[in-house]
Design a protein around this motif. Structure first.
Motif, mmCIF file in Angstrom:
data_model
loop_
_atom_site.group_PDB
_atom_site.id
_atom_site.type_symbol
_atom_site.label_atom_id
_atom_site.label_comp_id
_atom_site.label_asym_id
_atom_site.label_seq_id
_atom_site.Cartn_x
_atom_site.Cartn_y
_atom_site.Cartn_z
ATOM 1 N N ALA A 1 12.832 -4.045 -0.759
ATOM 2 C CA ALA A 1 12.847 -4.257 -2.210
ATOM 3 C C ALA A 1 11.463 -4.114 -2.827
ATOM 4 N N THR A 2 10.508 -3.561 -2.100
ATOM 5 C CA THR A 2 9.181 -3.334 -2.679
ATOM 6 C C THR A 2 9.184 -2.020 -3.462
ATOM 7 N N GLY A 3 8.059 -1.662 -4.079
ATOM 8 C CA GLY A 3 7.999 -0.495 -4.958
ATOM 9 C C GLY A 3 8.509 0.772 -4.304
ATOM 10 N N THR A 4 9.226 1.588 -5.063
ATOM 11 C CA THR A 4 9.850 2.775 -4.479
ATOM 12 C C THR A 4 8.972 4.023 -4.583
ATOM 13 N N TYR A 5 8.413 4.284 -5.747
ATOM 14 C CA TYR A 5 7.701 5.546 -5.999
ATOM 15 C C TYR A 5 8.528 6.726 -5.503
ATOM 16 N N SER A 6 9.800 6.682 -5.854
ATOM 17 C CA SER A 6 10.727 7.723 -5.426
ATOM 18 C C SER A 6 10.744 8.854 -6.445
ATOM 19 N N ASP A 7 10.755 10.088 -5.959
ATOM 20 C CA ASP A 7 10.688 11.263 -6.814
ATOM 21 C C ASP A 7 11.409 12.394 -6.095
ATOM 22 N N LYS B 1 0.867 -1.173 0.000
ATOM 23 C CA LYS B 1 0.000 0.000 0.000
ATOM 24 C C LYS B 1 0.912 1.234 0.000
ATOM 25 N N TYR B 2 0.728 2.089 -0.992
ATOM 26 C CA TYR B 2 1.656 3.187 -1.235
ATOM 27 C C TYR B 2 0.896 4.510 -1.317
ATOM 28 N N ILE B 3 1.297 5.491 -0.530
ATOM 29 C CA ILE B 3 0.597 6.764 -0.498
ATOM 30 C C ILE B 3 0.699 7.506 -1.832
ATOM 31 N N PRO C 1 -1.026 13.814 -16.591
ATOM 32 C CA PRO C 1 -0.471 13.555 -15.262
ATOM 33 C C PRO C 1 -0.003 12.111 -15.089
ATOM 34 N N GLY C 2 0.807 11.919 -14.082
ATOM 35 C CA GLY C 2 1.259 10.601 -13.658
ATOM 36 C C GLY C 2 1.648 10.705 -12.200
ATOM 37 N N TRP C 3 1.951 9.581 -11.568
ATOM 38 C CA TRP C 3 2.214 9.624 -10.129
ATOM 39 C C TRP C 3 3.409 10.519 -9.802
ATOM 40 N N ALA C 4 4.341 10.669 -10.732
ATOM 41 C CA ALA C 4 5.512 11.522 -10.492
ATOM 42 C C ALA C 4 5.375 12.880 -11.166
ATOM 43 N N GLU C 5 4.250 13.136 -11.810
ATOM 44 C CA GLU C 5 4.044 14.402 -12.523
ATOM 45 C C GLU C 5 2.633 14.901 -12.250
ATOM 46 N N GLY D 1 2.293 15.852 11.234
ATOM 47 C CA GLY D 1 1.709 16.249 9.959
ATOM 48 C C GLY D 1 2.300 15.552 8.761
ATOM 49 N N GLY D 2 3.544 15.067 8.886
ATOM 50 C CA GLY D 2 4.165 14.344 7.787
ATOM 51 C C GLY D 2 3.472 13.014 7.540
ATOM 52 N N VAL D 3 3.629 12.499 6.334
ATOM 53 C CA VAL D 3 2.928 11.270 5.945
ATOM 54 C C VAL D 3 3.949 10.209 5.553
ATOM 55 N N TYR D 4 3.755 9.020 6.094
ATOM 56 C CA TYR D 4 4.643 7.904 5.776
ATOM 57 C C TYR D 4 4.440 7.462 4.332
ATOM 58 N N HIS D 5 5.517 6.997 3.723
ATOM 59 C CA HIS D 5 5.556 6.749 2.287
ATOM 60 C C HIS D 5 4.785 5.496 1.876
ATOM 61 N N LYS D 6 4.950 4.405 2.645
ATOM 62 C CA LYS D 6 4.306 3.156 2.228
ATOM 63 C C LYS D 6 4.206 2.183 3.383
ATOM 64 N N LEU D 7 3.401 1.157 3.168
ATOM 65 C CA LEU D 7 3.234 0.067 4.123
ATOM 66 C C LEU D 7 3.363 -1.235 3.347
ATOM 67 N N THR D 8 4.475 -1.934 3.543
ATOM 68 C CA THR D 8 4.736 -3.171 2.811
ATOM 69 C C THR D 8 5.578 -4.109 3.664
ATOM 70 N N THR D 9 5.775 -5.316 3.145
ATOM 71 C CA THR D 9 6.802 -6.196 3.680
ATOM 72 C C THR D 9 8.161 -5.709 3.172
ATOM 73 N N LEU D 10 9.227 -6.339 3.612
ATOM 74 C CA LEU D 10 10.549 -5.925 3.139
ATOM 75 C C LEU D 10 10.810 -6.393 1.717
#
Length: 612
Positions: free
Chosen positions: A318-324, A175-177, A357-361, A233-242
């Motif tokens: 090693a799960t999805g990064t969605y890094s930007d 689950k990824y924000i 648009p896209g998740w990084a744009e 107020g900050g939001v955590y990036h994701k909830l996954t297994t390792l």
């Protein structure tokens, strides 16, 4: 020797003549009153449309052939808009029947539009899917996500976190924000644009109080997103297994789950989505709306103090990064939505126009918001101009080949979502201008996703004469049901080949040189072309759902003059019996009873077509 030389060309000529043409169509069907088009490959001469009684009811001359650079094929377009009578038709080319599955129906898109939305129910975490709603795809509950551990990268977290609900992101169980952000926004905007239509639309999911089905589904994910906000107020990036789990059902994935990272991009995506949710849910649940708005404001404040806290994947994850590493577009998005909701001028940022648009744009979403709120944004006209300029390019591209706005360079990972987002963009252009070329191009984009493409297949599971049977989607792979979960848009063709290799679990090379639109494999191994994801389904659900709403007589409140639900060529119905009849004129749909006209809200219309 000479005999052989003379014989060979004659043989080849006969062989060429025997080749059957291929007609690529929307395999789900076409609305009687909408623009209709198919793509013809290796055709010649006129195209005949034959009804169930064997009568040729329409003959069309195809357009000139042109080569489409997405597939390298020389193809022709066939406009059969004049075929309006509901039914199932055969298509003949050169006297040969090349298809028998062309459907014209008023409810042609009803099933697939609902299925694209119901996909999100099948992606629910933390709950069992009962047979009442899920049918043969029922399953046990998995990932309760209570008492979730904080990864060392989740700064400020201590103890554990209860973080249930939400949607699984894709074919995995993370689950990824960030990806939830754009997906949830897209569905919220679908409701916000067509509330009267979606207030009454149902597709068999569990009820949530008095909420319409669409808002009930969205709230299941919003509830999870709210748990991911820290006290600062900050939001955590994701909830996954390792690590990604194997091919198992959700309840069989019992590895430890972690709250991982905290990022500026996730926080701003969260802020923008919660700002939209606050105004959408206010009329149903004022308490929830206030909670969402407070969370949005708090997140925005944190992001202003932490403008460059970017997510970096920890070494043991090693799960999805969605890094930007650029949060400017996310800030523009959050600010624009907060301004629309609060009217607080401190959120009124300038500029930030872009294409799809896209998740990084996220600036594409800013373009939408500013262009559709000219009363709020001083740069709304510039946003509209930017939007229409890009839409003109897309419409021009859609006038050739397979009728899709895409060109060769648009086929990258998740190419079907690129097509869907282009279709949504074209709908916005139609709303804002009233120019039907944009609406027709949006229709053609949906046609592409539903079968009018070089693979001759509907890319939505469970719909069409040919559709994906082996998506990269763990529940569909592990549930023992031969058919995959329905309503899933697979990622689509692209030449990256990230899943190709020599290992047993990797794919053999399925790429077609010079033809990215054919570089697709319907196999579980192909996570690069055949996985599913919430940010791919959401624009497809918007595209199909908005077209359905328009065909039902609804348009957004901000739509320009001239935006109509159906063309004026629809037949006028007999009204002599005094019963209410739906009629159509150039600009609107109206109801007529005993010679008196009413709009769809029941207001009496005068001779000029305006409310008396």
């Amino acid at each position: 020797m000479n005999t052989k030389i003379l014989f060979l060309p004659a043989f080849l000529a006969m062989a060429t003549f025997s080749f059957a043409a291929t007609a690529y169509i929307n395999q789900i069907g076409y609305h009687p009153a909408n623009f209709k088009e198919l793509t013809l490959f290796e055709g010649g001469g006129n195209v005949e449309f034959v009804d169930a009684s064997g009568n040729t009811v329409l003959t069309v001359t195809p357009s000139e052939a042109s080569t489409w650079n997405g597939s390298g094929q020389s193809v022709q377009l066939v406009d059969f808009t004049e075929l309006k009578t509901p039914g199932t038709y055969s298509i003949k080319v050169n006297g040969q029947v090349v298809r028998k599955d062309l459907k014209i129906a008023n409810d042609a898109l009803d099933g697939v539009s609902k299925a694209l939305l119901k996909f999100f129910y099948y992606q629910r975490a933390s709950m069992a899917l009962d047979e009442t709603y899920a049918g043969k795809w029922k399953r046990s509950a998995g990932h309760p996500d209570m008492g979730v551990a904080f990864h060392s990268s989740a700064t400020g977290g201590s103890g554990t976190l209860d973080s249930p609900k939400g949607w699984y992101d894709a074919g995995d169980y993370g689950k990824y924000i960030v990806n939830s952000g754009i997906s949830t926004y897209t569905l919220l905007s679908l409701y916000e644009h067509f509330p009267a239509y979606f207030d009454n639309l149902k597709w068999n999911i569990p009820a949530d109080g008095n909420l319409p089905d669409l808002l009930a589904e969205i709230k299941y994910n919003l509830d999870w997103m709210l748990t991911m906000q820290a006290s600062d107020g900050g939001v955590y990036h994701k909830l996954t297994t390792l690590q990604f789990c194997g091919t198992v059902m959700p309840n069989e994935d019992v590895d430890t789950r972690y709250v991982i990272g905290k990022s500026t991009t996730a926080t701003l995506d969260f802020a923008g989505v919660m700002a939209v949710a606050a105004r959408v849910y206010e009329k149903f649940d004022a308490t929830f709306a206030a909670k969402a708005l407070e969370a949005a404001k708090k997140a925005y404040v944190w992001a202003e103090s932490n403008p460059s806290t970017y997510y970096n994947q920890p070494r043991d994850v090693a799960t999805g990064t969605y890094s930007d590493n650029n949060a400017k577009d996310e800030k523009n998005f959050a600010a624009a939505e907060l301004f629309v909701t609060t009217k607080d001028a401190s959120y009124a940022l300038q500029g930030a126009y872009t294409t799809i648009p896209g998740w990084a744009e996220m600036n594409g979403l800013v373009t939408y918001t500013k262009a559709t709120h000219p009363d709020l944004f001083s740069d709304a006209a510039a946003a509209k101009d930017s939007l229409l300029s890009a839409a003109d390019r897309y419409a021009k591209n859609a006038a050739t080949g397979f009728g899709v706005p895409m060109t060769k360079g648009d086929f990258y990972w998740g190419s079907n979502s690129v097509a869907a987002n282009m279709g949504v963009w074209l709908l916005y252009a139609y709303y804002l201008s009233g120019d039907k070329k944009y609406y027709q191009s949006a229709l053609k984009t949906l046609d592409y996703l539903l079968g009018k493409n070089p693979m001759d297949m509907s890319y939505v599971t469970g719909f069409g004469s040919k559709s994906p049977m082996h998506p990269h989607h763990r529940p569909s792979q592990a549930d023992g049901v031969s058919e995959p979960v329905p309503g899933m848009l697979v990622g689509g063709p692209q030449p990256g080949g990230e899943d190709i290799g020599k290992n047993e679990w990797e794919c053999k090379d399925y790429r077609v040189n010079g033809a990215p639109a054919k570089s697709y494999l319907d196999d579980e191994c192909s996570y690069a072309s055949n996985e599913v994801a919430i940010n791919w389904n959401s624009p497809a659900a918007y595209l199909a759902g908005a077209i359905q709403a328009i065909n039902s007589g609804h348009v957004p409140s901000f739509a320009a003059e001239g935006v109509i639900a159906l063309p004026k060529t629809r037949p006028v119905l007999n009204t002599n019996d005094g019963a209410p009849k739906v009629r159509f004129d150039t600009h609107r749909v109206f109801i007529e009873r005993n010679g008196i006209r009413y709009d769809l809200k029941g207001n009496r219309l005068g001779a000029a077509g305006r409310v008396e």
